[in-house]
Structure formats: structure tokens, C-alpha cells
Design an enzyme around this catalytic site. Structure first.
Site: not given
Ligand code: ADP
Length: 407
Positions: A7, A98, A186, A247, A389
Site C-alpha cells: 500500500n 493498492r 478512498h 489539503r 484497507e
């Protein structure tokens, strides 16, 4: 089956090894080996941390090593030294990656082929901080493990069914033809949380309307109907939507035109919006919510404003998702802030009181594990789910490999 998961982020790389005996278990098992690399660009150092299921731990620093060298060094720790859990790399049955951007072409996870690699490379222009690192990981595994099957699990795939009306930006029509549309991100986390929510509620996913709030350093909401994403706050890039750690989230695009006319370059705007904005930009203190909360306790006004804006944005975007769904059965909180900040959950849920949503304040304060924290009479369920994840990637990898072997 032993599945290695890679990942890769822009400045970190998480890896883990799962061992799946027989069929995929309903509950996520602990990985037998997990590791993280953090790259610190300012001093050219990579820190490595490894831990095994049997409790072995190892931390190391590598100086001036390239990314592939560092990753290769880390993976050696799977079959060498104190953190060894397998005898040789040949014991690994498959690798799940991922991959942040799968564009429009990839609506589900796929076994990596030369065509898939070419597509990931082509989509690098849309995810310059991630797709090249994902491809690098795939190519390194080819070097180390030869022809071992690899699977790409795309962060955009779950959102690939968002209807055009929610995916199309109302700019000129030719944007759409040039691939400028809402992709959403996501997705691996949102999809995992949706299936866990159905399990916790003991309901069929197909009959649930869910809003998943993934609140980590990156933050996004997804409206899920019939098990599918129908709207989401991140867009063409992961910069759209909610205020995040560093962000900005959505801002008036006119601000960018104004700044460009003042001489700001694209790279400067990229840095400002991705690294110098959000909680960090407003507070001037940190991207980390815990530090913001401590500063608020000391009376820091900018920290207070940062948290207030964060909550305001969260509530207004929740309103948008709610209207896209036309109602909601459960709100799910996940990722660092979603799982750990009782304050953010309480403030958000308070604003949803008009729906008949009632939070059990004691459960909210003492929340451990995946659970429902609404009161029995609440008209909307509120779930806290630890997003997994890496396990979701391993699970998809298992399904793809079983499918490709015809069993
Ligand atoms: P990433 O998106 O990088 O995977 P995480 O999901 O780990 O990030 O989320 C990081 C965020 O979670 C940070 O803002 C951090 O402050 C927040 N966080 C983690 N633990 C807590 C906590 N106990 N209370 C409040 N916020 C927390």
C-alpha cells in the site's frame, strides 16, 4: 494462501502479509507480518518499522537509499532475520497492490498484465504522487518474485458507478471527453466500511442507505445506496470536498485564477493547496487534530477557527450526501479522526438531530472496536468502524487469484 499487500503512498509505504487458510474469514484476521517505511525527503532518510504476529518488533533507519532499494531491503525481512515469518519468497502466492487511480477503465480489481501496467502508467498524470509509486512496487515485485501473480486494487473502482449527474463537472462539455470528471478516492475503505456496516446491523447491504465518513489525514464522504457509491466528495483529484489535514478541500476556483494572475505557478498552487492548507494552513500549528485540540485548550484562536471550519465543512458536505441519497439509515465514522475523535463525532451527530438521530454519549466516549453508538430509539444508526484497507486488498487479491486459477 499467503498474500503480500503493498500500500504505497507518496511518502510512506505500508506492507503486510496475510495467511488465509481455506476460505476468506468473515472477520479480518491479524496480518502475520506488517511493516511501514516513511521517507523523510529533507534529510534523505527512510525509517523502517516491522512487527510480526508473534510480537517481534524491529525499527531501522536507512540513509540515501533509493525507494526500490529500501522496499527490497524491507521485504527481505519477511524471510531473513528476527522478523522472518516465511522461509523464502517462493512461499508467497500473490501480491495485492493498492493502486490509487484506475480511471474509467477499471471498475474492479484485476490481475496485473502488461496492459494493466500501461494503464497505471498512463493514469499517472491524474495521480502523480501515487500511481508511479504503485507501478514501481509492481515492477520491483516482478524483479524479486518473477512471474508471481499480482493484483491491482483500485481506490477509484468503487466510485466507478457514480451516475453522470454526480460525476460531471459543469464546465465545458469537452472536459468530460478529456477525462475531467469526478473519480472519487478512498474507495477501498468506503467499500470495506459499507460491507462491515451491513454485517454489524445484520441487514442486507442492498437495502441500506449509508454515508461513510472517512476522516483521516485525507478526508472524504461517500453516499452509498444498494451497496454502490452514488456520490462522493473527492473529485477529479483527492483535493476536492472536505477540509483535510494539509489539503484545502473545495475552494472557489476563482481564487486560483486570481493567484495565477498575481504570478503563482501551478507548482506553487499545488504545494499551497495540498501541503499548506486545511487544518495546518488555518491553525499554523499542525495537520494533526490532536495538536489542534491541545492548542484550543491553551486558548489558541486560529486552532479553534480551524476546527470550526473543519466541522462546518463536514456538516455541509454531509447535507449534500444526505440529499443525494434522499435519506439515510446509518452514518459510519472511520479512519484516524472518525475512529478516535469522540468530539468530532458528537458535533457532527448533534447537527443531524433533526433526522431523529440520537447519539449514546457514553458509547461515543468509550468506543472500542467496531460498534453502533446510537441510542436504541435513534432513527439513524451511527457506526464506528476501524477501516482495514490492507485486509480489503488481500481479500480482493484472494478472489482474483482464485478466479484466475479457475477454482
Ligand atoms: P491517514 O489518512 O494518513 O491514513 P489516519 O487515518 O491515521 O491518516 O488519520 C490521521 C488523523 O487522525 C490525524 O489528524 C490525527 O490527529 C487523527 N487522530 C488519530 N488519533 C486520534 C485521537 N485519539 N483523537 C483525535 N484525532 C486522532
Amino acid at each position: 494462501m499467503k498474500i503480500l499487500v503493498l500500500n504505497a503512498g507518496s511518502s510512506s509505504q505500508k506492507s503486510c502479509l496475510y495467511s488465509i487458510r481455506g476460505t476468506v474469514p468473515e472477520q479480518p484476521p491479524a496480518p502475520v507480518w506488517e511493516a511501514q517505511i516513511d521517507w523523510h525527503s529533507q534529510d534523505d532518510v527512510a525509517t523502517l518499522f516491522v512487527k510480526t504476529e508473534r510480537g517481534e518488533k524491529l525499527a531501522e533507519k536507512l540513509h540515501s537509499a533509493s525507494r526500490p532499494e529500501t522496499l527490497s531491503h524491507l521485504l527481505n525481512m519477511l524471510w531473513q532475520g528476527s522478523t522472518r515469518v516465511i522461509q523464502s519468497p517462493q512461499e508467497i502466492d500473490g501480491v495485492g497492490h493498492r493502486v490509487v487511480h484506475g480511471g474509467r477503465a477499471y471498475r474492479a480489481s484485476v490481475v496485473v498484465t502488461p496492459a494493466v501496467k500501461a494503464a497505471i502508467a498512463r493514469l499517472s498524470s491524474l495521480a502523480p504522487a501515487h500511481n508511479p509509486a504503485n507501478l514501481e512496487g509492481i515492477e520491483l515485485m516482478e524483479q524479486i518474485l518473477g512471474n508471481l501473480p499480482q493484483v491491482a486494487v483500485f481506490d477509484t473502482a468503487f466510485h466507478s458507478h457514480i451516475p453522470d449527474v454526480a460525476a460531471t463537472y459543469p464546465g465545458p462539455y469537452d472536459w468530460l471527453e478529456r477525462g475531467i470528471r469526478r473519480y472519487g478516492f478512498h474507495g477501498i475503505s468506503h467499500q470495506y466500511c459499507a460491507s462491515q456496516a451491513a454485517r454489524i446491523l445484520d441487514r442486507d447491504l442492498a437495502e441500506l442507505r449509508l454515508i461513510v465518513c472517512h476522516l483521516g489525514n485525507g478526508c472524504s464522504l461517500t453516499a452509498i445506496e444498494n451497496g454502490r457509491s452514488i456520490d462522493t466528495t473527492m473529485g477529479f483529484t483527492p483535493l476536492d470536498g472536505l477540509m483535510m489535514g494539509t489539503r484545502s478541500g473545495a475552494v472557489d476556483p476563482g481564487i486560483l485564477i486570481h493567484l495565477m494572475r498575481q504570478g503563482y505557478s501551478a507548482d506553487e498552487l499545488d504545494r499551497l493547496l495540498n501541503r499548506e492548507s486545511g487544518l495546518k494552513g488555518i491553525s499554523g500549528i499542525s495537520h494533526d487534530l490532536r495538536e489542534i485540540e491541545r492548542a484550543i485548550e491553551r486558548g489558541n484562536k486560529r486552532a479553534k477557527l480551524a476546527l470550526d471550519i473543519y466541522l462546518h465543512r463536514l456538516k455541509s458536505c454531509l447535507g449534500a450526501m444526505l440529499m443525494s441519497l434522499g435519506g439515510v439509515d446509518a452514518i459510519v465514522f472511520t479512519a484516524g479522526i472518525g475512529e478516535h475523535s469522540a468530539f468530532v463525532r458528537a458535533a457532527t451527530c448533534e447537527a443531524l438531530g433533526f433526522l431523529g438521530l440520537k447519539l449514546d454519549l457514553a458509547k461515543n466516549e468509550n468506543c472500542t472496536g467496531d460498534r453502533d453508538i446510537a441510542t436504541a430509539e435513534s432513527a439513524v444508526r451511527v457506526l464506528v468502524i476501524h477501516t482495514q484497507e490492507d485486509w480489503a486488498i488481500a481479500r480482493d487479491c484472494w478472489h482474483c487469484l482464485k478466479g484466475s486459477s479457475g477454482s
